[in-house]
Design a protein around this motif. Structure first.
Motif, mmCIF file in Angstrom:
data_model
loop_
_atom_site.group_PDB
_atom_site.id
_atom_site.type_symbol
_atom_site.label_atom_id
_atom_site.label_comp_id
_atom_site.label_asym_id
_atom_site.label_seq_id
_atom_site.Cartn_x
_atom_site.Cartn_y
_atom_site.Cartn_z
ATOM 1 N N GLY A 132 0.052 1.499 -4.396
ATOM 2 C CA GLY A 132 -0.028 0.100 -4.000
ATOM 3 C C GLY A 132 0.650 -0.154 -2.662
ATOM 4 O O GLY A 132 0.154 -0.916 -1.824
ATOM 5 N N VAL A 133 1.801 0.492 -2.439
ATOM 6 C CA VAL A 133 2.505 0.360 -1.165
ATOM 7 C C VAL A 133 1.649 0.921 -0.027
ATOM 8 O O VAL A 133 1.536 0.315 1.051
ATOM 9 N N LEU A 134 1.036 2.081 -0.261
ATOM 10 C CA LEU A 134 0.181 2.679 0.770
ATOM 11 C C LEU A 134 -1.018 1.786 1.089
ATOM 12 O O LEU A 134 -1.444 1.692 2.255
ATOM 13 N N GLU A 135 -1.561 1.138 0.093
ATOM 14 C CA GLU A 135 -2.690 0.238 0.335
ATOM 15 C C GLU A 135 -2.280 -0.914 1.246
ATOM 16 O O GLU A 135 -3.044 -1.318 2.139
ATOM 17 N N VAL A 136 -1.060 -1.424 1.054
ATOM 18 C CA VAL A 136 -0.574 -2.502 1.925
ATOM 19 C C VAL A 136 -0.382 -1.979 3.346
ATOM 20 O O VAL A 136 -0.817 -2.617 4.320
ATOM 21 N N LEU A 137 0.251 -0.816 3.487
ATOM 22 C CA LEU A 137 0.480 -0.256 4.815
ATOM 23 C C LEU A 137 -0.840 0.029 5.529
ATOM 24 O O LEU A 137 -0.970 -0.188 6.741
ATOM 25 N N ARG A 138 -1.823 0.496 4.776
ATOM 26 C CA ARG A 138 -3.153 0.722 5.366
ATOM 27 C C ARG A 138 -3.754 -0.587 5.850
ATOM 28 O O ARG A 138 -4.263 -0.668 6.970
ATOM 29 N N ASP A 139 -3.685 -1.630 5.032
ATOM 30 C CA ASP A 139 -4.289 -2.907 5.401
ATOM 31 C C ASP A 139 -3.598 -3.537 6.606
ATOM 32 O O ASP A 139 -4.233 -4.247 7.392
ATOM 33 N N PHE A 140 -2.286 -3.285 6.756
ATOM 34 C CA PHE A 140 -1.535 -3.828 7.891
ATOM 35 C C PHE A 140 -1.566 -2.882 9.095
ATOM 36 O O PHE A 140 -1.005 -3.208 10.125
ATOM 37 N N ARG A 141 -2.176 -1.710 8.921
ATOM 38 C CA ARG A 141 -2.214 -0.684 9.969
ATOM 39 C C ARG A 141 -0.783 -0.364 10.438
ATOM 40 O O ARG A 141 -0.470 -0.381 11.631
ATOM 41 N N HIS A 142 0.047 -0.055 9.471
ATOM 42 C CA HIS A 142 1.465 0.203 9.720
ATOM 43 C C HIS A 142 1.754 1.697 9.550
ATOM 44 O O HIS A 142 1.331 2.308 8.573
ATOM 45 N N PRO A 143 2.485 2.340 10.465
ATOM 46 C CA PRO A 143 2.763 3.783 10.360
ATOM 47 C C PRO A 143 3.704 4.112 9.201
ATOM 48 O O PRO A 143 4.635 3.363 8.902
ATOM 49 N N VAL A 144 3.467 5.267 8.566
ATOM 50 C CA VAL A 144 4.261 5.681 7.414
ATOM 51 C C VAL A 144 4.417 7.196 7.399
ATOM 52 O O VAL A 144 3.490 7.938 7.728
ATOM 53 N N GLY A 145 5.619 7.650 7.045
ATOM 54 C CA GLY A 145 5.876 9.064 6.822
ATOM 55 C C GLY A 145 6.340 9.263 5.390
ATOM 56 O O GLY A 145 7.258 8.577 4.933
ATOM 57 N N ILE A 146 5.702 10.160 4.666
ATOM 58 C CA ILE A 146 6.002 10.386 3.246
ATOM 59 C C ILE A 146 6.828 11.650 3.080
ATOM 60 O O ILE A 146 6.544 12.673 3.706
ATOM 61 N N ILE A 147 7.855 11.568 2.241
ATOM 62 C CA ILE A 147 8.690 12.720 1.906
ATOM 63 C C ILE A 147 8.577 12.949 0.402
ATOM 64 O O ILE A 147 8.917 12.072 -0.392
ATOM 65 N N THR A 148 8.081 14.112 -0.008
ATOM 66 C CA THR A 148 7.863 14.373 -1.427
ATOM 67 C C THR A 148 7.872 15.868 -1.704
ATOM 68 O O THR A 148 7.703 16.680 -0.785
ATOM 69 N N LYS A 149 8.067 16.227 -2.963
ATOM 70 C CA LYS A 149 7.879 17.606 -3.386
ATOM 71 C C LYS A 149 6.781 17.683 -4.444
ATOM 72 O O LYS A 149 6.643 18.692 -5.135
ATOM 73 N N SER A 150 5.996 16.616 -4.559
ATOM 74 C CA SER A 150 5.002 16.539 -5.624
ATOM 75 C C SER A 150 3.574 16.692 -5.113
ATOM 76 O O SER A 150 3.168 16.003 -4.183
ATOM 77 N N PRO A 151 2.783 17.555 -5.756
ATOM 78 C CA PRO A 151 1.362 17.663 -5.411
ATOM 79 C C PRO A 151 0.577 16.393 -5.716
ATOM 80 O O PRO A 151 -0.569 16.257 -5.302
ATOM 81 N N LEU A 152 1.188 15.444 -6.439
ATOM 82 C CA LEU A 152 0.500 14.185 -6.737
ATOM 83 C C LEU A 152 0.127 13.431 -5.468
ATOM 84 O O LEU A 152 -0.762 12.572 -5.499
ATOM 85 N N VAL A 153 0.761 13.745 -4.357
ATOM 86 C CA VAL A 153 0.415 13.088 -3.095
ATOM 87 C C VAL A 153 -1.060 13.300 -2.753
ATOM 88 O O VAL A 153 -1.678 12.466 -2.065
ATOM 89 N N LEU A 154 -1.666 14.371 -3.258
ATOM 90 C CA LEU A 154 -3.075 14.642 -2.976
ATOM 91 C C LEU A 154 -3.991 13.552 -3.537
ATOM 92 O O LEU A 154 -5.092 13.339 -3.034
#
Length: 367
Positions: free
Chosen positions: A159-181
């Protein structure tokens, strides 16, 4: 005389200890109450019945979602953490002491009592629309992992990524989970516009060590596969060899970087183990349970990197340490990263595309 029982490792959990946080006025000790079963010195009900501690999910009612910092040690000044606590159970997690602010133990509570910010997308949209907001890259998951297991059902990170996409806002993700795919349908178009990047944390390539250090995280091979798929989708991806624990996994530094490079990573970083507050005791307890033959050696090297203590929090050195051992680790990283082409320091992230979308009911512009 009360017989105090030692905490024993629990299957699927990073720590068995649930000692209270630093703000509590009382402490807890596991004791033998004398109700022993035949042939036993004492009865641990949880271990005997094979019932692991269940994960609880509670509502985080914070009124804001973007956290700001002025640390010179990181290349971002704002971050979002959809969850407090982390079910991955990584024993070394520097975020564990933050659970004490909630009245919980940084030990077992940290990985079993989780807080979900279910209104994070709505709060984020409100904050991004605030008058005078100036966009800069947001780090998603700088404290706890945004793709820990409960994200499969909570879907707050998406949901957060959907908002950032709609606002065209840059984002960097830090994770150790394959769920990011799962969210590549959002991340790939954002990355093509210079608005997204991902950093995958790999602590070790040894599956058995990973299982004990970070029991509910994806296996090392699955993380390498995630790097490969992200890179193939055109999403810039880096590897974070972290944390490097002296005499435990630091010998793997070059191997981790090389494996990630082969999988498609274009940048690499490392961080030396940090042991703030309650984490120092939790980590020492883990070492004495899982690698008793090396525990004293590991702790000695940690002190050599931390000016004689188990931790220091000074800006500029807290991520890398000090002393001969820390300098050697830094030199090894520098040589390996340069040889593999992983030593570029940062990607450019576009902030000039930021544009809040019209709200429901807003009059659309004619031009």
């Amino acid at each position: 005389m009360v017989d105090v029982l030692d905490d024993r490792p629990l299957k699927g959990r990073g720590t068995a200890s649930n000692r209270v946080g630093r703000f509590e006025t009382h402490t807890r000790l596991r004791t033998d109450d004398g109700w022993a079963r035949p042939g036993q010195d004492g009865w641990d009900e949880e271990a005997d019945l094979g019932v692991p501690p269940a994960t609880q999910i509670r509502l985080d009612t914070s009124r804001s979602v973007i956290s700001y910092n002025d640390s010179p040690d990181v290349n971002f000044d704002r971050s979002i953490n959809p969850y407090r606590g982390c079910e991955h159970g990584c024993v070394y997690c520097f975020a564990r002491p933050s659970h004490a602010y909630l009245g919980h133990s940084p030990g077992l509570d940290f990985e079993t009592i989780l807080y979900a910010k279910r209104d994070a997308p709505a709060l984020l949209a409100k904050e991004l629309r605030a008058r005078g907001y100036a966009p800069k890259p947001i780090a998603l998951g700088a404290n706890t992992d945004p793709y820990q297991p409960i994200e499969r059902t909570e879907r707050i990170t998406r949901g957060v990524l959907e908002v950032l996409r709609d606002f065209r806002h840059p984002v960097g993700i830090i994770t150790k989970s394959p769920l990011v795919l799962r969210d590549m349908d959002i991340l790939a178009p954002m990355a093509a516009a210079g608005l997204a990047r991902v950093s995958i944390s790999i602590t070790t390539l040894d599956r058995d060590l990973a299982r004990r250090l970070e029991p509910r995280a994806g296996t090392p091979q699955r993380r390498l596969d995630a790097i490969r798929q992200l890179a193939d989708a055109g999403i810039p991806v880096s590897v974070l060899a972290s944390p490097m624990i002296p005499a435990l996994n630091d010998a793997e530094l070059e191997s981790i970087l090389a494996a990630a490079k082969e999988a498609g990573a274009s940048q690499g970083h490392y961080i030396l183990l940090r042991l703030p507050r309650e984490l120092a005791d939790l980590m020492e307890e883990w070492l004495r349970h899982h690698v008793p033959d090396r525990a004293d050696h590991v702790l000695s090297l940690i002190r050599q990197c931390r000016d004689g203590g188990r931790n220091h929090a000074q800006f500029g050195t807290r991520m890398r340490g000090t002393g001969v051992y820390a300098e050697l680790l830094a030199a090894r990283y520098k040589l390996a990263a340069r040889r593999l082409g992983l030593d570029q320091r940062r990607w450019s992230m576009r902030c000039d595309l930021f544009q809040p979308p019209p709200k429901a009911g807003d009059q659309l512009a004619l031009l």
